[in-house]
Motif scaffolding. Structure first.
Motif, PDB file in Angstrom:
ATOM      1  N   ASP A 187       0.908  -1.106  -0.097  1.00  0.00           N
ATOM      2  CA  ASP A 187      -0.130  -0.049   0.087  1.00  0.00           C
ATOM      3  C   ASP A 187       0.888   1.311  -0.171  1.00  0.00           C
ATOM      4  O   ASP A 187       0.354   2.274   0.118  1.00  0.00           O
ATOM      5  CB  ASP A 187      -1.025   0.139   1.367  1.00  0.00           C
ATOM      6  N   GLY A 188       2.144   1.118  -0.266  1.00  0.00           N
ATOM      7  CA  GLY A 188       2.970   2.096  -0.540  1.00  0.00           C
ATOM      8  C   GLY A 188       3.619   3.001   1.081  1.00  0.00           C
ATOM      9  O   GLY A 188       4.424   3.733   0.885  1.00  0.00           O
ATOM     10  N   THR A 189       3.008   2.138   2.035  1.00  0.00           N
ATOM     11  CA  THR A 189       3.631   2.803   3.406  1.00  0.00           C
ATOM     12  C   THR A 189       3.814   1.422   4.034  1.00  0.00           C
ATOM     13  O   THR A 189       3.431   0.333   4.022  1.00  0.00           O
ATOM     14  CB  THR A 189       2.639   3.491   4.186  1.00  0.00           C
ATOM     15  N   ILE A 190       4.993   1.780   4.874  1.00  0.00           N
ATOM     16  CA  ILE A 190       5.365   0.713   5.798  1.00  0.00           C
ATOM     17  C   ILE A 190       4.673   1.132   7.213  1.00  0.00           C
ATOM     18  O   ILE A 190       4.911   2.182   7.922  1.00  0.00           O
ATOM     19  CB  ILE A 190       6.818   0.588   6.211  1.00  0.00           C
ATOM     20  N   THR A 191       3.790   0.432   7.521  1.00  0.00           N
ATOM     21  CA  THR A 191       3.191   0.837   8.832  1.00  0.00           C
ATOM     22  C   THR A 191       4.060   0.216   9.980  1.00  0.00           C
ATOM     23  O   THR A 191       4.992  -0.552   9.886  1.00  0.00           O
ATOM     24  CB  THR A 191       1.782   0.089   8.998  1.00  0.00           C
ATOM     25  N   LEU A 192       3.449   0.443  10.971  1.00  0.00           N
ATOM     26  CA  LEU A 192       4.168   0.179  12.328  1.00  0.00           C
ATOM     27  C   LEU A 192       4.212  -1.452  12.403  1.00  0.00           C
ATOM     28  O   LEU A 192       5.151  -2.086  12.992  1.00  0.00           O
ATOM     29  CB  LEU A 192       3.459   0.663  13.839  1.00  0.00           C
ATOM     30  N   GLU A 193       2.973  -1.830  12.202  1.00  0.00           N
ATOM     31  CA  GLU A 193       2.749  -3.290  12.326  1.00  0.00           C
ATOM     32  C   GLU A 193       3.753  -4.067  11.308  1.00  0.00           C
ATOM     33  O   GLU A 193       4.440  -5.140  11.842  1.00  0.00           O
ATOM     34  CB  GLU A 193       1.370  -3.813  11.676  1.00  0.00           C
ATOM     35  N   GLU A 194       3.869  -3.769  10.178  1.00  0.00           N
ATOM     36  CA  GLU A 194       4.741  -4.318   9.240  1.00  0.00           C
ATOM     37  C   GLU A 194       6.225  -4.034   9.488  1.00  0.00           C
ATOM     38  O   GLU A 194       7.104  -4.958   9.727  1.00  0.00           O
ATOM     39  CB  GLU A 194       4.814  -3.750   7.612  1.00  0.00           C
ATOM     40  N   TYR A 195       6.653  -2.828  10.105  1.00  0.00           N
ATOM     41  CA  TYR A 195       7.770  -2.621  10.602  1.00  0.00           C
ATOM     42  C   TYR A 195       8.295  -3.399  11.905  1.00  0.00           C
ATOM     43  O   TYR A 195       9.481  -3.999  11.854  1.00  0.00           O
ATOM     44  CB  TYR A 195       8.012  -1.240  11.177  1.00  0.00           C
TER      45      TYR A 195
ATOM     46  N   ASN B 175       1.189  18.980  12.921  1.00  0.00           N
ATOM     47  CA  ASN B 175      -0.046  19.695  13.430  1.00  0.00           C
ATOM     48  C   ASN B 175      -0.543  18.671  14.573  1.00  0.00           C
ATOM     49  O   ASN B 175      -0.459  17.664  14.551  1.00  0.00           O
ATOM     50  CB  ASN B 175      -1.042  20.037  12.612  1.00  0.00           C
ATOM     51  N   PRO B 176      -1.488  19.251  15.569  1.00  0.00           N
ATOM     52  CA  PRO B 176      -1.933  18.345  16.620  1.00  0.00           C
ATOM     53  C   PRO B 176      -2.768  17.171  15.881  1.00  0.00           C
ATOM     54  O   PRO B 176      -2.870  16.270  16.534  1.00  0.00           O
ATOM     55  CB  PRO B 176      -2.682  19.322  17.494  1.00  0.00           C
ATOM     56  N   ASP B 177      -3.398  17.578  14.700  1.00  0.00           N
ATOM     57  CA  ASP B 177      -4.510  16.728  14.427  1.00  0.00           C
ATOM     58  C   ASP B 177      -3.537  15.699  13.412  1.00  0.00           C
ATOM     59  O   ASP B 177      -4.129  14.765  12.997  1.00  0.00           O
ATOM     60  CB  ASP B 177      -5.524  17.224  13.700  1.00  0.00           C
ATOM     61  N   ASP B 178      -2.491  15.777  13.183  1.00  0.00           N
ATOM     62  CA  ASP B 178      -1.627  14.934  12.099  1.00  0.00           C
ATOM     63  C   ASP B 178      -1.392  13.625  12.952  1.00  0.00           C
ATOM     64  O   ASP B 178      -0.989  13.553  14.109  1.00  0.00           O
ATOM     65  CB  ASP B 178      -0.442  15.679  11.960  1.00  0.00           C
ATOM     66  N   PHE B 179      -1.332  12.709  11.998  1.00  0.00           N
ATOM     67  CA  PHE B 179      -0.901  11.531  12.636  1.00  0.00           C
ATOM     68  C   PHE B 179       0.178  10.731  11.536  1.00  0.00           C
ATOM     69  O   PHE B 179      -0.153  10.818  10.367  1.00  0.00           O
ATOM     70  CB  PHE B 179      -2.020  10.468  13.007  1.00  0.00           C
ATOM     71  N   TYR B 180       0.875  10.182  12.065  1.00  0.00           N
ATOM     72  CA  TYR B 180       1.925   9.556  11.111  1.00  0.00           C
ATOM     73  C   TYR B 180       1.438   8.188  10.694  1.00  0.00           C
ATOM     74  O   TYR B 180       1.266   7.140  11.537  1.00  0.00           O
ATOM     75  CB  TYR B 180       3.311   9.218  11.816  1.00  0.00           C
ATOM     76  N   GLU B 181       0.983   8.125   9.444  1.00  0.00           N
ATOM     77  CA  GLU B 181       0.419   6.871   9.040  1.00  0.00           C
ATOM     78  C   GLU B 181       1.220   5.738   8.663  1.00  0.00           C
ATOM     79  O   GLU B 181       1.152   4.718   8.736  1.00  0.00           O
ATOM     80  CB  GLU B 181       0.033   7.432   7.547  1.00  0.00           C
ATOM     81  N   GLY B 182       2.621   5.966   8.586  1.00  0.00           N
ATOM     82  CA  GLY B 182       3.536   4.793   8.080  1.00  0.00           C
ATOM     83  C   GLY B 182       4.664   5.613   7.031  1.00  0.00           C
ATOM     84  O   GLY B 182       4.607   6.861   6.688  1.00  0.00           O
ATOM     85  N   ILE B 183       5.694   4.701   6.891  1.00  0.00           N
ATOM     86  CA  ILE B 183       6.779   5.159   6.343  1.00  0.00           C
ATOM     87  C   ILE B 183       6.379   5.141   4.741  1.00  0.00           C
ATOM     88  O   ILE B 183       6.349   4.144   4.242  1.00  0.00           O
ATOM     89  CB  ILE B 183       7.917   4.446   6.651  1.00  0.00           C
ATOM     90  N   THR B 184       6.472   6.045   4.054  1.00  0.00           N
ATOM     91  CA  THR B 184       6.304   6.142   2.780  1.00  0.00           C
ATOM     92  C   THR B 184       7.889   6.003   1.933  1.00  0.00           C
ATOM     93  O   THR B 184       8.832   5.986   2.726  1.00  0.00           O
ATOM     94  CB  THR B 184       5.734   7.663   1.743  1.00  0.00           C
ATOM     95  N   PHE B 185       7.657   5.910   0.698  1.00  0.00           N
ATOM     96  CA  PHE B 185       9.246   5.595  -0.001  1.00  0.00           C
ATOM     97  C   PHE B 185       9.985   6.597   0.086  1.00  0.00           C
ATOM     98  O   PHE B 185      11.211   6.547   0.273  1.00  0.00           O
ATOM     99  CB  PHE B 185       8.740   5.009  -1.342  1.00  0.00           C
TER     100      PHE B 185
END
Lengths: 214, 902
Positions: free
Chosen positions: A129-137, A176-186
């Motif tokens: 899905d184009g990101t490395i999520t915490l789970e995958e990591y 920003n306060p509302d941002d969340f890090y979705e995962g590592i993109t390439f």
């Protein structure tokens, strides 16, 4: 496949041009391919699983999956396959060709670097899905540490968490306060690994002469 | 302040100067005493000193002396002690001003001090220290240096580059010796120089002395500017092994040089001997290395003498090799390399530290002494100056080194994975400083060599030239040329993980394509190691195995790291926020993770799963100790006055909060009262959601209970959960927390509940040590302190719909089984700290969000759960979750929190 056996040399020549291996190297790889596949035309996961040397590699599954991952065939395809032909085998292998130190423009070098990193990235990004999520990591880190018995799980979690936090802090900076890090993109992946001399780490000296093989 | 510091510095340096003068005075006067009284040379060991044996037994008619001086008895050890002290003081002296040692290598400074002391000694006609004229150097001073280098040899890079290292060390040294020797012989044929009487053998002997490189200074520079690893290890390994080669060569040639005639047979015999010497050294090294490893297998009950074996066995290897005239350096290097791995697994962590420290200490001491003596000897020895010979020696030493590096690199490059480029070659060639070995060898020259004094002079000139000129200029040059550098400062954890990942990948791919480079041999060795060596050499009982030990260390260190140096105020207290502000993890954390990863990497392809017997539980006493220390350090930080009156500005700077008026406007001016005057000074922390957590936790640990408003309470709990999660593996003591909620709170399930208003204050009590891993949190409303608390805990029951918003992949069965109860803690809160530390704007958000409305506390949770850790959602956090995308779309663990069970 039939063509491969009727005129193997031509085929090897093509492959050689396509992948950057020398024809001798292709020959050697072909020999190995035959050996692994018990003289058949394609390799299955079981064949890989039977490689004894590989049995103790902590990230064995990721490595094997990489061979069956269409993303690594340089064809913009996605998904995984059940068995691979020699051509695909060689193409996957070609990710590990050394980067020539001379006669390379900065651009070419950068491209090879990206390719190598992309390979690594794909190893992480199992669901494509184009990101490395915490789970995958976390999974990868766990596997990396899986050989150390008792501490593996616990520490892996800690390290993966810390690493993820770090990625976020390096790549995103102020959030920003509302941002969340979705995962590592390439892109982020490239960014965090920019200090690694990928050229010196991600390559194998493929042998040119067959004698050393057996 | 500045004045006082400089005063102190001045005072210290004056003190040092005085001491140095006193010591040097004592040294030469002691020599006078000796030469007058005993008439013996300084070489005489104390037991043989005739003065003592003659004086004491004589029947005396004199009355019993009330006060006597018996200097000869203590003379030798006394002088040695003084010399060592003098050299050490010199070292302290110029390390006091850190900038000096950056630009001028320490060896230069030591030599300079030595020159001064030598000058003083020369002026008063003192004698050079005994070390220079005896075997002391080879028996006592060289072994520590070599042991130091070999014990701290970075094993992995070394074995990856072992071919190149040996190539340069052996072939390069031979090349240099032959080249310099022959060309000097050619120069000697020039009539004008008047050096006809130096024959070829002597020239070769001299050349073999002069070709030993000893780039201590260069290594220091390389390390400092983090030059690429390959170059570093080649220089490092070369200097180690070429010492061995040089000494062997020297022994052969010094024998040859005294022979009247050399025949062809002798040349071949010489070569054969060269091989025998090397292999013999190797053999004894292995022998004693394994002996040491085997011995430490049985030292579990005598921990106090464990470190001893390392030193004794390596020294024994050295001496035995010397006994058979084999390469003793080779022996001690091999011994150290062999035993290190096994010994460090066998011995206790503490012994391991001791070994490292002592090895380092002895090595540094010897090195310091040698350079110091070099300076002294430069002045005090008799010189024979011959311009031609000395200048040509300098020239040839440099030219042949450069040529050698260039030619040998061309040959070795095709075999290297990462070839050396021109700049690397320059670094390698220019880094060829001469040092201790040359110096000692040349003093060992037999007296019957015709031009001994000339050789000594030439050697000293070469050493001084290379150490001073090259040593000082190499840093600017290398920096100027931009020699390839490896980012050796511990980078990020990600980099570390990916390095390991790549190594494993490469190993795997090599296996698949059936090509083995060094990985193949590594694999072979690993098998052999696992099947045979480890079984024999390493104790079966794995209690202190290195990984477990390392893990303990890691936990301890991280905890201590968090304590940090006693902070002057809270903002300086190391905390999670601190880490993030730096955008990096402290070096020691990284190093530990790095070590952990690398240890694991070392176990690559290991066939058996190990360490299953013992879990890696940190022991409780350590945790307790940490807690105590933490209390102390925090209490320290809370002393009256240590808080800035306007704590705000501090916070401000540190966290880059929005301007104060913002904060004021956002937070109600009246705050719940805190338990003490001191705490009242820290309230800024409590005002703003983000900051509550860390500080509150600290406060909790400090004073066990604090009073909080409901919103703060929520945040605190969240943070505790988060922290306990993030550091659960590292941090030991806030593993899990259970907390007690009063009945009043329990009824606040719904957002509109009456109790959890902002005005309501809560008393929060932490019982840190109630269990080995647990932390109890007790909450009670301040208004109803007498109410009996009922054990309860949060449930995530209400979160189920929330969690379901994210696509949840199927739960993996094995994970279910393996998840610890802690697992769910961090799930929903992961984003929290990031936001906390980076967002200055957090305060601009409506406080409503923090209304504890989301509190989902089931009134009737079974008390049995009380010892379970906190669940992820502290009341208010849900609101955030509702509003923003979860940073991790896949959250298989989310729904598995224990609360789900019912």
């Amino acid at each position: 496949m039939g063509a491969l056996f009727s005129a193997p040399d031509d085929h090897f020549q093509d492959l050689s041009e396509k992948t950057g291996f020398s024809p001798e190297q292709i020959q050697i790889l072909h020999k190995r391919f035959k050996q692994l596949s018990n003289d058949e035309d394609s390799l299955r996961r079981d064949d890989f699983n039977n490689i004894t040397d590989l049995a103790c590699n902590p990230i064995r599954t990721q490595i094997i999956e990489a061979f069956f991952d269409k993303r690594n065939y340089r064809q913009n395809a996605v998904g995984s396959v059940e068995e691979i032909s020699f051509e695909q085998f060689v193409i996957v292998m070609s990710h590990f060709l050394p980067v020539p130190l001379h006669n390379m423009t900065e651009e070419q070098r950068e491209r090879m670097r990206r390719e190598k990193l992309r390979f690594l990235f794909n190893m992480h990004d199992t669901d494509n899905d184009g990101t490395i999520t915490l789970e995958e990591y976390k999974h990868v880190v766990e596997e990396l540490l899986s050989r150390s018995g008792a501490i593996g799980k616990e520490t892996a979690k800690g390290i993966a968490d810390a690493a993820m936090l770090e990625v976020a802090s390096i790549t995103v900076g102020r959030m920003n306060p509302d941002d969340f890090y979705e995962g590592i993109t390439f892109d982020h992946f490239l960014k965090i690994l920019k200090d690694i001399e990928i050229e010196t780490k991600m390559h194998i000296r493929f042998q040119n002469n067959a004698c050393a093989l057996c | 302040m500045d004045d006082s510091i400089s005063c102190k510095c001045n005072w210290t340096s004056k003190y040092l100067v005085c001491l140095v003068i006193f010591l040097s005075g004592a040294l030469w006067s002691s020599r006078d005493v000796l030469s007058n009284a005993a008439g013996a040379t300084t070489k005489a060991p104390p037991v043989n000193s005739p003065a003592w044996t003659q004086v004491s037994p004589k029947p005396q008619t004199q009355p019993l002396p009330v006060f006597t001086i018996n200097y000869p008895r203590i003379q030798v050890p006394f002088e040695i002690t003084l010399w060592i002290l003098l050299a050490s003081f010199a070292k302290i002296g110029f390390n006091m001003y850190h900038k000096i040692t950056i630009w001028i290598p320490e060896s230069c400074l030591l030599i300079s001090v030595g020159l001064v002391v030598g000058g003083i000694m020369y002026a008063v006609h003192g004698m050079p220290p005994a070390v220079l004229t005896s075997n002391v150097f080879f028996l006592y001073m060289l072994p520590p240096i070599v042991l130091d280098s070999s014990y701290f040899m970075p094993t992995r890079p070394f074995f990856e580059n072992v071919g190149t290292v040996l190539w340069f060390a052996v072939v390069g040294t031979l090349w240099n010796s032959l080249g310099i020797g022959v060309s000097l012989y050619g120069v000697c044929q020039i009539e004008a120089l008047g050096l006809k009487d130096i024959n070829l053998q002597e020239n070769l002997l001299f050349a073999s002395i002069i070709s030993a490189v000893d780039p201590v200074a260069v290594l220091a520079v390389f390390e400092d500017i983090s030059i690429n690893e390959q170059l570093y290890i080649v220089v490092f390994g070369e200097c180690l092994f070429n010492d061995a080669v040089t000494v062997a060569l020297y022994n052969i040639l010094s024998f040859v040089a005294t022979m009247p005639e050399v025949e062809t047979v002798d040349v071949f015999l010489g070569m054969a001997r060269f091989v025998v010497v090397g292999l013999g050294g190797l053999f004894f090294g292995f022998l004693f290395g394994f002996a040491a490893a085997f011995t430490t297998r049985f030292t579990a009950h005598v921990r106090e003498i464990e470190p001893f074996f390392v030193f004794m066995f390596s020294y024994l290897a050295y001496l035995v090799a010397e006994l058979f005239s084999l390469s003793s350096i080779m022996a001690i290097v091999t011994c150290a390399l062999t035993m290190k791995y096994y010994v460090e697994e066998n011995v206790a962590q503490r012994s391991c530290t001791t070994i490292r420290h002592v090895v380092k200490m002895l090595g540094t001491m010897s090195e310091t002494l040698i350079f110091f003596f070099l300076g002294v000897a430069t002045i005090t020895t008799d010189h024979e100056w011959n311009w031609g010979y000395i200048l040509f020696t300098l020239l040839f030493a440099f030219v042949w080194r450069a040529l050698g590096v260039f030619v040998l690199t061309q040959i070795i490059n095709p075999f290297r994975t990462i070839p050396f480029n021109f700049k690397d070659q320059f670094g390698l060639a220019y880094g060829g400083l001469r040092g201790a070995i040359c110096f000692a060898l040349v003093f060992l020259l037999p007296q019957n060599i015709t031009c001994r004094n000339l050789f000594i002079t030439a050697t000293i000139v070469v050493i001084l030239f290379t150490v001073f000129i090259q040593g000082i200029s190499i840093r600017p040059l290398v920096e100027c040329m931009k020699v390839r550098r490896t980012n050796r400062k511990l980078g990020t954890i990600n980099v570390e993980i990916h390095k390991r990942l790549m190594e494993h990948t490469i190993a795997g791919i090599e296996d698949i394509c059936g090509q083995w480079s060094h990985y193949y041999w590594k694999d072979k060795f690993k098998k052999f190691n696992d099947r045979v060596l480890r079984k024999i050499l390493i104790r079966d009982n794995r209690a202190e195995s290195s990984i477990v030990a390392l893990y303990k260390k890691l936990e301890l260190q991280n905890a201590l790291e968090l304590l940090g140096p006693a902070p002057s105020d809270l903002s300086a207290a190391p905390s999670l926020m601190d880490l993030q502000t730096k955008r990096n993890f402290p070096a020691s954390d990284l190093r530990n993770m790095h070590e952990l990863l690398s240890k694991n990497m070392y176990k690559i392809r290991q066939r058996t799963v190990e360490y299953t017997k013992k879990s890696a539980l940190p022991n409780d006493s350590k945790v307790r100790e940490i807690l105590i220390r933490r209390h102390i350090s925090i209490r320290h930080s809370f002393r009256v006055g240590s808080f800035p009156r306007t704590g705000v500005s501090k916070r401000h700077r540190f966290l880059s909060l929005p301007p104060r008026k913002n904060m004021e406007s956002r937070s109600p001016p009246s705050r719940p009262s805190y338990t003490s005057e001191n705490l009242l000074r820290a309230p800024i922390i409590f005002r703003h959601g983000t900051w509550i957590p860390v500080a509150t936790l600290d406060l909790l640990i400090l004073c066990s209970s604090i009073v909080l408003s409901a919103a703060e309470l929520n945040n605190t709990i969240k943070q505790i959960i988060f922290r306990s999660r993030l550091f659960s593996t590292l941090f030991g003591f806030v593993r899990s927390a259970s907390y007690t909620l009063p009945p009043g709170l329990a009824s606040l399930d719904n957002a509109e509940g009456p109790g959890l208003e902002d005005k309501q204050s809560w008393k929060m009590t932490l019982h840190p040590c109630s269990g080995s891993r647990g932390t109890d949190l007790e909450l009670e409303p301040l208004s109803a302190t007498s109410s009996v608390s009922q054990l309860q805990r949060f449930s995530s029951r209400q979160e189920r719909p929330l969690q379901n918003r994210y696509h949840q992949p199927e739960r993996r069965e094995h994970e279910l089984g393996q998840q610890t109860s802690r697992e769910p803690i961090a799930e929903g809160l992961w984003g929290q700290p990031q936001r906390d530390s980076w967002t200055a704007h957090r305060y601009s958000r409506s406080r409503d969000e923090h209304r504890p409305g989301g509190g989902n506390l089931p009134p009737s949770a079974p008390t049995g759960w009380a010892q379970e850790p906190l669940i992820q959602k502290g009341g208010g956090s849900q609101n955030h979750l509702n509003r923003r995308p979860h940073w991790r779309p896949h959250n298989p663990h989310g729904p598995q929190s224990p609360g789900q069970v019912d």
